[in-house]
Design a protein around this motif. Structure first.
Motif, PDB file in Angstrom:
ATOM      1  N   TYR A  80      48.630  43.972   8.723  1.00 24.19           N
ATOM      2  CA  TYR A  80      48.349  45.291   9.289  1.00 24.19           C
ATOM      3  C   TYR A  80      47.458  46.089   8.338  1.00 24.19           C
ATOM      4  O   TYR A  80      46.497  46.734   8.758  1.00 24.19           O
ATOM      5  N   ARG A  81      47.796  46.043   7.055  1.00 27.16           N
ATOM      6  CA  ARG A  81      46.967  46.738   6.059  1.00 27.16           C
ATOM      7  C   ARG A  81      45.508  46.279   6.178  1.00 27.16           C
ATOM      8  O   ARG A  81      44.590  47.092   6.247  1.00 27.16           O
ATOM      9  N   ASP A  82      45.317  44.967   6.259  1.00 22.86           N
ATOM     10  CA  ASP A  82      43.955  44.429   6.301  1.00 22.86           C
ATOM     11  C   ASP A  82      43.235  44.815   7.599  1.00 22.86           C
ATOM     12  O   ASP A  82      42.053  45.136   7.587  1.00 22.86           O
ATOM     13  N   ALA A  83      43.962  44.758   8.716  1.00 21.66           N
ATOM     14  CA  ALA A  83      43.325  45.059  10.003  1.00 21.66           C
ATOM     15  C   ALA A  83      42.969  46.549  10.099  1.00 21.66           C
ATOM     16  O   ALA A  83      41.918  46.910  10.629  1.00 21.66           O
ATOM     17  N   VAL A  84      43.829  47.408   9.575  1.00 22.78           N
ATOM     18  CA  VAL A  84      43.536  48.850   9.583  1.00 22.78           C
ATOM     19  C   VAL A  84      42.344  49.120   8.667  1.00 22.78           C
ATOM     20  O   VAL A  84      41.402  49.851   9.035  1.00 22.78           O
ATOM     21  N   ALA A  85      42.356  48.506   7.498  1.00 23.10           N
ATOM     22  CA  ALA A  85      41.260  48.705   6.542  1.00 23.10           C
ATOM     23  C   ALA A  85      39.932  48.244   7.138  1.00 23.10           C
ATOM     24  O   ALA A  85      38.884  48.841   6.893  1.00 23.10           O
ATOM     25  N   ARG A  86      40.000  47.208   7.944  1.00 20.11           N
ATOM     26  CA  ARG A  86      38.780  46.652   8.519  1.00 20.11           C
ATOM     27  C   ARG A  86      38.076  47.688   9.422  1.00 20.11           C
ATOM     28  O   ARG A  86      36.858  47.788   9.412  1.00 20.11           O
TER      29      ARG A  86
END
Ligand SMILES: *Cc1c(COP(=O)(O)O)cnc(C)c1O
Length: 458
Positions: A360-366
């Motif tokens: 989730y962290r990575d997808a939001v950051a993306r």
């Protein structure tokens, strides 16, 4: 009608599998009123119809006119982009007729929802006692929270339950807060912003002026963590300093921006969110949950219970008429204006568990990353002007020389060609192009195509 029908089940499942496999799904198009009326003319009659025929009406005439919010190039408004795991689990909810009104009826579902709320509360830095429920979205969350803010504010000041009070909002606050205050009969104290951002300083000045001017007391302040139009985050720390010094309820509307809590670099900008008395985050936006899913948290849920618990004798059974412990037996119906509700936090719970919070962290950051890269691309493109550095995932762009009708015609062409769904917005009185990113799979190539279309079609 209530017995298992193999054939009907198979047909609907086939459609579901087909839709789930489309990658990406068709963007969709605008429906024509006459065509839709015609398609629906004989849909519901006294006699039964073969499910295959009805399904065909849906797949051929109805579904194509619903723009796919989970298409990576849906960049209008605030997109929705549910994970496959969350979308699938939403079907489990529906097929199992799961509901989530009370602990008595739905303890397992409520416990799992509360696990997700706890995760949000921890990320926001709210105390261990914090809690709330999932509601249909930011609008429902804002309304439910501000009722508590109003009534708690009156109570603390020893005012009677109809006494006029005011709630301070910025001139950039979401339209749903304006609606809420009208519904509640609460006068807003509108605080002007500089650069579209509510600051502690502006709030202090407005509150001092309001105090000197007499009038109804201000009992609460609404701050925004991520305006919908431009993704701007208020000075939450400065605002919280004022609300704490003056014993005012602080409501933070993080419907769109709350997902940034997952990303350490973005979390920095939300400093002060830990002071919220109530907080709204919409997982159906940047947290990839299916519609309709809003998370509502209170610092002190007791205050919400005192306002929202419905008093009806047929509900005594869910409210510990047997003397059960209210603190462990959590009733979502006590924390918002709703009663019957689906446990709409469960699809998010399932997806979070399956994928883990790092994903989730990575997808939001993306989303934030693609917005920043788009901003650089805009700066390098002749004929385009970046109107503001994106704080979250919204990019505002001016096409030099365009009039409002040019933007609307461009938006229509992009949708008709199946390229993207991008709608214009207004920025400082001027119609502009607005790209709202969320879907982690949007490619830079698509972004380039969209920007090129802005330049080429002049
Ligand atoms: C989207 C949004 C809302 C409204 O949320 P809904 O889920 O559409 O009801 C409220 N406030 C902000 C800041 C939003 O972005």
């Amino acid at each position: 009608m209530h017995s298992y029908d193999e054939d009907l089940t198979q047909q609907v499942m086939d459609h579901l599998l087909h839709r789930l496999r489309l990658d990406p799904p068709p963007l969709g198009r605008l429906g024509d009123h006459q065509e839709l009326t015609l398609a629906l003319k004989d849909a519901i009659g006294r006699a039964p119809q073969p499910p295959a025929d009805v399904l065909r009406t849906y797949t051929d005439s109805l579904e194509p006119t619903v723009v796919s919010c989970d298409h990576p190039a849906f960049l209008a408004f605030i997109p929705g982009a549910p994970t496959k795991a969350a979308a699938l689990f939403d079907m489990v909810l529906s097929a199992s007729s799961l509901h989530g009104v009370s602990w008595l009826e739905a303890s397992g579902a409520v416990a799992a929802e509360n696990q997700v709320l706890r995760l949000f509360a921890d990320l926001a830095g709210l105390p261990a006692a914090a809690g709330g429920c999932f509601v249909s979205g930011g609008s429902a969350g804002n309304l439910s929270a501000l009722v508590v803010a109003r009534d708690t504010g009156r109570h603390r000041r020893g005012l009677d339950e109809r006494a006029p009070v005011r709630i301070a909002v910025s001139d950039q606050v979401h339209s749903s807060v304006g609606n809420t205050l009208r519904i509640l009969g609460v006068e807003p104290l509108v605080v002007p912003t500089s650069d579209h951002r509510l600051t502690g300083e502006a709030l202090r000045a407005a509150l001092d002026t309001a105090e000197r001017g007499g009038g109804a007391p201000v009992v609460a302040v609404v701050a925004t963590a991520g305006t919908t139009n431009a993704g701007i985050i208020d000075d939450l720390e400065g605002v919280a300093e004022q609300t704490r010094a003056r014993d005012l309820w602080l409501h933070i509307d993080a419907a769109y921006g709350g997902a940034a809590l997952f990303v350490p670099e973005l979390r920095e900008r939300l400093r002060g969110i830990e002071h919220a008395d109530s907080l709204v985050v919409d997982p159906h936006k940047w947290m990839f949950a299916p519609f309709d899913c809003g998370a509502l948290l209170y610092r002190d849920p007791k205050l919400a219970r005192a306002v929202h618990t419905q008093d009806a004798s047929y509900l005594d059974a869910i409210h510990g008429a047997d003397g059960a412990d209210d603190e462990t037996e959590w009733n979502p119906s006590d924390y918002a204006y709703h009663l019957t509700r689906r446990p709409r936090g469960l699809p998010l719970w399932f997806s979070l568990a399956v994928h883990g919070t790092d994903a989730y962290r990575d997808a939001v950051a993306r989303g934030a990353d693609i917005a920043r890269r788009t901003a650089r691309l805009v700066e390098r493109t002749e004929g385009l002007e970046l109107l503001r550095e994106p704080e979250l995932t919204v990019v505002l762009v001016r096409r030099t020389g365009w009039q409002p009708e040019d933007y609307y015609a461009w938006s229509k062409r992009l949708l008709a060609s199946g390229t993207a769904f991008v709608t214009p917005s207004v920025w400082e009185g001027e119609t502009v192009a607005r790209l709202a990113f969320l879907h982690p799979d949007i490619t830079e190539e698509t972004v380039r195509t969209i920007l090129d279309s802005l330049v080429d079609e002049g």
